[in-house]
Design an enzyme around this catalytic site. Sequence first.
Site, mmCIF file in Angstrom:
data_model
loop_
_atom_site.group_PDB
_atom_site.id
_atom_site.type_symbol
_atom_site.label_atom_id
_atom_site.label_comp_id
_atom_site.label_asym_id
_atom_site.label_seq_id
_atom_site.Cartn_x
_atom_site.Cartn_y
_atom_site.Cartn_z
ATOM 1 N N CYS A 76 0.820 -1.214 0.000
ATOM 2 C CA CYS A 76 0.000 0.000 0.000
ATOM 3 C C CYS A 76 0.863 1.277 0.000
ATOM 4 C CB CYS A 76 -0.986 -0.072 1.161
ATOM 5 S SG CYS A 76 -2.398 0.990 0.912
ATOM 6 N N HIS A 167 -3.433 -5.173 1.622
ATOM 7 C CA HIS A 167 -2.744 -5.419 2.903
ATOM 8 C C HIS A 167 -2.762 -6.901 3.265
ATOM 9 C CE1 HIS A 167 -2.229 -1.301 4.594
ATOM 10 N NE2 HIS A 167 -3.200 -1.017 3.739
ATOM 11 N N GLU A 169 -0.992 -8.446 5.279
ATOM 12 C CA GLU A 169 -0.701 -8.657 6.715
ATOM 13 C C GLU A 169 -1.950 -8.538 7.570
ATOM 14 O OE1 GLU A 169 -0.339 -5.936 5.099
ATOM 15 O OE2 GLU A 169 -0.723 -4.223 6.421
HETATM 16 N N1 GLN Z 1 -3.327 6.471 1.300
HETATM 17 C C1 GLN Z 1 -2.107 6.035 1.837
HETATM 18 C C2 GLN Z 1 -0.944 6.714 1.186
HETATM 19 O O1 GLN Z 1 -0.793 6.732 0.000
HETATM 20 C C3 GLN Z 1 -1.913 4.558 1.761
HETATM 21 C C4 GLN Z 1 -2.952 3.855 2.557
HETATM 22 C C5 GLN Z 1 -2.474 2.584 3.140
HETATM 23 O O2 GLN Z 1 -1.272 2.330 3.225
HETATM 24 N N2 GLN Z 1 -3.408 1.809 3.602
HETATM 25 O O3 GLN Z 1 -0.134 7.219 1.872
#
Ligand code: GLN
Length: 187
Positions: A76, A167, A169
């Site tokens: 992410c 995610h 995890e």
């Molecule tokens: N929106 C976040 C970002 O780009 C990422 C969200 C997440 O890691 N769940 O920083």
Amino acid sequence: MPHVGVLGLQGAISEHIKQLESIGCTAAVIKTPSELSSIDGLIIPGGESTAIKKLMDIYGFTDAIQSFSKPIFGTCAGMVLLAREAPGNPDLPLGLIDLVVQRNASGRQRSSFETSLAIKGLDEPFNAIFIRAPYCLHASEEVEILSAYDGHIVAAKQRGILVSSFHPELTGDPRFLRLFIQMVKEA
Ligand code: GLN
């Protein structure tokens, strides 16, 4: 089993540590660049990519991670940070995987959702949890696409770099993590 570090600046750090330990790896929260020399692979967790990058710059991680020669897995926010380019956020990407990644791109109606995804390398679908997830807008031919959703790449790999928009995890299913551990073992 390998010894894996989780970048310990901000975000879903303990969740990765728990999942690593659940499959028999030893895991360490990495708080200083010098600790990178003791690990076989690094995970950059999800969280807030802007906050993680600020702290990376302050603590001297930016150069250290760019020259880290072992496998890295970004989830992410970690995917945004590993990308070559993040439109509108030129300060974030470290340029370690040849992807153009848009922050906070997923789910115009729903910023968070779960879906069952087919992933290259896994026999059965994977329940993927997306939270304000990035989407990949472009990948070079050097990048191996592992999964796509809604017309966008959501998991990919290039050399020793693995990324997912979702995610792994946060699920009780360690199969995606095992793909990374395999890369670490092969490195
Ligand atoms: N929106 C976040 C970002 O780009 C990422 C969200 C997440 O890691 N769940 O920083």
